[in-house]
Design a protein around this motif. Structure first.
Motif, PDB file in Angstrom:
ATOM      1  N   MET A   1       0.861  -1.156   0.000  1.00 48.50           N
ATOM      2  CA  MET A   1       0.000   0.000   0.000  1.00 48.50           C
ATOM      3  C   MET A   1       0.911   1.223   0.000  1.00 48.50           C
ATOM      4  O   MET A   1       1.841   1.317   0.793  1.00 48.50           O
ATOM      5  CB  MET A   1      -0.885   0.003   1.232  1.00 48.50           C
ATOM      6  CG  MET A   1      -1.779  -1.218   1.326  1.00 48.50           C
ATOM      7  SD  MET A   1      -2.864  -1.225   2.762  1.00 48.50           S
ATOM      8  CE  MET A   1      -1.701  -1.429   4.076  1.00 48.50           C
ATOM      9  N   ALA A   2       0.607   2.134  -0.911  1.00 46.01           N
ATOM     10  CA  ALA A   2       1.485   3.288  -1.025  1.00 46.01           C
ATOM     11  C   ALA A   2       0.740   4.458  -1.660  1.00 46.01           C
ATOM     12  O   ALA A   2      -0.200   4.281  -2.431  1.00 46.01           O
ATOM     13  CB  ALA A   2       2.697   2.929  -1.864  1.00 46.01           C
ATOM     14  N   TYR A   3       1.229   5.640  -1.326  1.00 39.13           N
ATOM     15  CA  TYR A   3       0.773   6.836  -2.023  1.00 39.13           C
ATOM     16  C   TYR A   3       1.568   6.940  -3.307  1.00 39.13           C
ATOM     17  O   TYR A   3       2.759   6.638  -3.345  1.00 39.13           O
ATOM     18  CB  TYR A   3       1.004   8.082  -1.165  1.00 39.13           C
ATOM     19  CG  TYR A   3       0.024   8.221  -0.031  1.00 39.13           C
ATOM     20  CD1 TYR A   3      -1.298   8.587  -0.283  1.00 39.13           C
ATOM     21  CD2 TYR A   3       0.410   8.011   1.277  1.00 39.13           C
ATOM     22  CE1 TYR A   3      -2.205   8.724   0.745  1.00 39.13           C
ATOM     23  CE2 TYR A   3      -0.496   8.139   2.318  1.00 39.13           C
ATOM     24  CZ  TYR A   3      -1.797   8.495   2.045  1.00 39.13           C
ATOM     25  OH  TYR A   3      -2.694   8.626   3.063  1.00 39.13           O
ATOM     26  N   LYS A   4       0.892   7.385  -4.375  1.00 41.85           N
ATOM     27  CA  LYS A   4       1.530   7.542  -5.675  1.00 41.85           C
ATOM     28  C   LYS A   4       1.302   8.965  -6.173  1.00 41.85           C
ATOM     29  O   LYS A   4       0.262   9.568  -5.922  1.00 41.85           O
ATOM     30  CB  LYS A   4       0.952   6.567  -6.704  1.00 41.85           C
ATOM     31  CG  LYS A   4       1.100   5.114  -6.362  1.00 41.85           C
ATOM     32  CD  LYS A   4       2.394   4.591  -6.872  1.00 41.85           C
ATOM     33  CE  LYS A   4       2.452   3.085  -6.657  1.00 41.85           C
ATOM     34  NZ  LYS A   4       3.514   2.462  -7.337  1.00 41.85           N
ATOM     35  N   LEU A   5       2.310   9.473  -6.896  1.00 42.12           N
ATOM     36  CA  LEU A   5       2.213  10.785  -7.528  1.00 42.12           C
ATOM     37  C   LEU A   5       2.932  10.695  -8.857  1.00 42.12           C
ATOM     38  O   LEU A   5       4.121  10.353  -8.893  1.00 42.12           O
ATOM     39  CB  LEU A   5       2.832  11.871  -6.639  1.00 42.12           C
ATOM     40  CG  LEU A   5       2.820  13.291  -7.190  1.00 42.12           C
ATOM     41  CD1 LEU A   5       1.389  13.775  -7.429  1.00 42.12           C
ATOM     42  CD2 LEU A   5       3.548  14.236  -6.251  1.00 42.12           C
ATOM     43  N   ASP A   6       2.228  10.959  -9.926  1.00 40.92           N
ATOM     44  CA  ASP A   6       2.793  10.863 -11.282  1.00 40.92           C
ATOM     45  C   ASP A   6       3.419   9.500 -11.533  1.00 40.92           C
ATOM     46  O   ASP A   6       4.487   9.399 -12.147  1.00 40.92           O
ATOM     47  CB  ASP A   6       3.822  11.977 -11.525  1.00 40.92           C
ATOM     48  CG  ASP A   6       3.214  13.369 -11.463  1.00 40.92           C
ATOM     49  OD1 ASP A   6       2.002  13.492 -11.774  1.00 40.92           O
ATOM     50  OD2 ASP A   6       3.936  14.314 -11.099  1.00 40.92           O
ATOM     51  N   GLY A   7       2.784   8.437 -11.031  1.00 45.02           N
ATOM     52  CA  GLY A   7       3.269   7.084 -11.261  1.00 45.02           C
ATOM     53  C   GLY A   7       4.424   6.667 -10.365  1.00 45.02           C
ATOM     54  O   GLY A   7       4.910   5.546 -10.471  1.00 45.02           O
ATOM     55  N   LYS A   8       4.881   7.546  -9.499  1.00 42.99           N
ATOM     56  CA  LYS A   8       5.995   7.225  -8.606  1.00 42.99           C
ATOM     57  C   LYS A   8       5.479   7.028  -7.181  1.00 42.99           C
ATOM     58  O   LYS A   8       4.551   7.700  -6.744  1.00 42.99           O
ATOM     59  CB  LYS A   8       7.044   8.340  -8.610  1.00 42.99           C
ATOM     60  CG  LYS A   8       7.709   8.520  -9.953  1.00 42.99           C
ATOM     61  CD  LYS A   8       8.716   9.642  -9.892  1.00 42.99           C
ATOM     62  CE  LYS A   8       9.314   9.869 -11.282  1.00 42.99           C
ATOM     63  NZ  LYS A   8      10.193  11.023 -11.282  1.00 42.99           N
ATOM     64  N   THR A   9       6.102   6.097  -6.478  1.00 42.61           N
ATOM     65  CA  THR A   9       5.726   5.828  -5.095  1.00 42.61           C
ATOM     66  C   THR A   9       6.311   6.893  -4.187  1.00 42.61           C
ATOM     67  O   THR A   9       7.496   7.215  -4.273  1.00 42.61           O
ATOM     68  CB  THR A   9       6.244   4.444  -4.663  1.00 42.61           C
ATOM     69  OG1 THR A   9       5.675   3.455  -5.525  1.00 42.61           O
ATOM     70  CG2 THR A   9       5.876   4.137  -3.224  1.00 42.61           C
ATOM     71  N   LEU A  10       5.463   7.450  -3.321  1.00 41.63           N
ATOM     72  CA  LEU A  10       5.927   8.409  -2.305  1.00 41.63           C
ATOM     73  C   LEU A  10       6.209   7.642  -1.023  1.00 41.63           C
ATOM     74  O   LEU A  10       5.366   6.889  -0.544  1.00 41.63           O
ATOM     75  CB  LEU A  10       4.868   9.485  -2.052  1.00 41.63           C
ATOM     76  CG  LEU A  10       4.479  10.349  -3.257  1.00 41.63           C
ATOM     77  CD1 LEU A  10       3.369  11.306  -2.878  1.00 41.63           C
ATOM     78  CD2 LEU A  10       5.689  11.105  -3.785  1.00 41.63           C
ATOM     79  N   ILE A  11       7.372   7.835  -0.484  1.00 41.27           N
ATOM     80  CA  ILE A  11       7.778   7.122   0.721  1.00 41.27           C
ATOM     81  C   ILE A  11       7.438   7.965   1.942  1.00 41.27           C
ATOM     82  O   ILE A  11       7.738   9.172   1.984  1.00 41.27           O
ATOM     83  CB  ILE A  11       9.279   6.790   0.676  1.00 41.27           C
ATOM     84  CG1 ILE A  11       9.532   5.900  -0.546  1.00 41.27           C
ATOM     85  CG2 ILE A  11       9.732   6.124   1.967  1.00 41.27           C
ATOM     86  CD1 ILE A  11      10.963   5.585  -0.815  1.00 41.27           C
ATOM     87  N   MET A  12       6.788   7.320   2.908  1.00 44.35           N
ATOM     88  CA  MET A  12       6.410   8.016   4.136  1.00 44.35           C
ATOM     89  C   MET A  12       7.674   8.540   4.831  1.00 44.35           C
ATOM     90  O   MET A  12       8.724   7.922   4.787  1.00 44.35           O
ATOM     91  CB  MET A  12       5.654   7.080   5.083  1.00 44.35           C
ATOM     92  CG  MET A  12       4.347   6.550   4.502  1.00 44.35           C
ATOM     93  SD  MET A  12       3.119   7.808   4.186  1.00 44.35           S
ATOM     94  CE  MET A  12       2.457   8.007   5.811  1.00 44.35           C
ATOM     95  N   ASP A  13       7.519   9.699   5.479  1.00 47.89           N
ATOM     96  CA  ASP A  13       8.618  10.345   6.227  1.00 47.89           C
ATOM     97  C   ASP A  13       9.799  10.706   5.327  1.00 47.89           C
ATOM     98  O   ASP A  13      10.940  10.713   5.767  1.00 47.89           O
ATOM     99  CB  ASP A  13       9.086   9.465   7.394  1.00 47.89           C
ATOM    100  CG  ASP A  13       8.041   9.368   8.484  1.00 47.89           C
ATOM    101  OD1 ASP A  13       7.339  10.381   8.719  1.00 47.89           O
ATOM    102  OD2 ASP A  13       7.919   8.299   9.098  1.00 47.89           O
ATOM    103  N   ARG A  14       9.510  10.978   4.056  1.00 45.43           N
ATOM    104  CA  ARG A  14      10.555  11.439   3.158  1.00 45.43           C
ATOM    105  C   ARG A  14       9.980  12.597   2.334  1.00 45.43           C
ATOM    106  O   ARG A  14       8.880  12.501   1.801  1.00 45.43           O
ATOM    107  CB  ARG A  14      11.024  10.326   2.240  1.00 45.43           C
ATOM    108  CG  ARG A  14      12.251  10.758   1.430  1.00 45.43           C
ATOM    109  CD  ARG A  14      12.837   9.662   0.618  1.00 45.43           C
ATOM    110  NE  ARG A  14      13.436   8.640   1.470  1.00 45.43           N
ATOM    111  CZ  ARG A  14      13.900   7.501   1.011  1.00 45.43           C
ATOM    112  NH1 ARG A  14      13.839   7.228  -0.280  1.00 45.43           N
ATOM    113  NH2 ARG A  14      14.432   6.618   1.819  1.00 45.43           N
ATOM    114  N   SER A  15      10.722  13.657   2.249  1.00 47.02           N
ATOM    115  CA  SER A  15      10.256  14.809   1.483  1.00 47.02           C
ATOM    116  C   SER A  15      10.229  14.452  -0.003  1.00 47.02           C
ATOM    117  O   SER A  15      10.874  13.504  -0.437  1.00 47.02           O
ATOM    118  CB  SER A  15      11.161  16.009   1.727  1.00 47.02           C
ATOM    119  OG  SER A  15      12.475  15.716   1.294  1.00 47.02           O
TER     120      SER A  15
END
Length: 180
Positions: A1-15
């Motif tokens: 389970m992950a957040y995605k933005l423009d097809g890329k995975t956003l990693i929690m606790d990372r800018s």
């Protein structure tokens, strides 16, 4: 389970940076759903893996065979059980066909094993009755009969199952725990 933005995975606790805007490392935790939606952040759930007991490689469109099948080689010829011949020092075919067991065979064996294991706890009452003619308590007789009845019910239901989903339903509704 992950957040995605423009097809890329956003990693929690990372800018992360989007449209030349730097978002802080805690933005995903602190932002509202509306704020995430506004920049195009989506939530992507992990794919659901099918139960490996019933499906090959966890693929829902690749169920295991329900029925026993005669084993065949790549050319479609029957394969037979082989035994070692010490005279020729080679493996030789017997007349016994090699069978690939289906799900129904395995699940019936599983149910019988479970019933036998449960019944084993009270087998000594049967031995005592046979050897010393001491009566079996009525609650033990009732419990053993309930186990045998449930085992028989499940075996019939397995035999009547027409697809993997119906077999899963049968196995999920076995009532060993309710038999006291």
């Amino acid at each position: 389970m992950a957040y995605k933005l423009d097809g890329k995975t956003l990693i929690m606790d990372r800018s992360f940076t989007h449209n030349e805007i730097q978002y802080p490392r805690n933005w995903l935790q602190l932002s509202t759903q509306e704020e995430k939606d506004a920049i195009g952040v989506t939530w992507e759930a992990d794919p659901v893996r099918a139960d490996d007991r019933y499906y090959w490689n966890g693929e829902i469109d690749n169920p295991k065979a329900m029925e026993d099948e005669d084993a065949k080689d790549k050319d479609g010829n029957q394969i037979y059980v082989q035994v070692w011949n010490p005279e020729t020092e080679e493996m030789e075919d017997t007349e016994e066909k090699l069978v690939t067991r289906g799900l129904k065979f395995g699940k019936i064996a599983e149910v019988n094993y479970t019933a036998g294991t449960i019944l084993a706890n009270t087998d000594w009452y049967i031995t005592r009755k046979t050897e010393r003619e001491i009566d079996i308590p009525e609650n033990v007789v009732t419990h053993r009969a309930a186990i045998v009845t449930e085992c028989n019910r499940v075996e019939v239901a397995i035999a009547e199952a027409t697809n993997v989903e119906s077999l899963i339903n049968v196995m999920e509704n076995v009532k060993w725990n309710t038999l006291k």
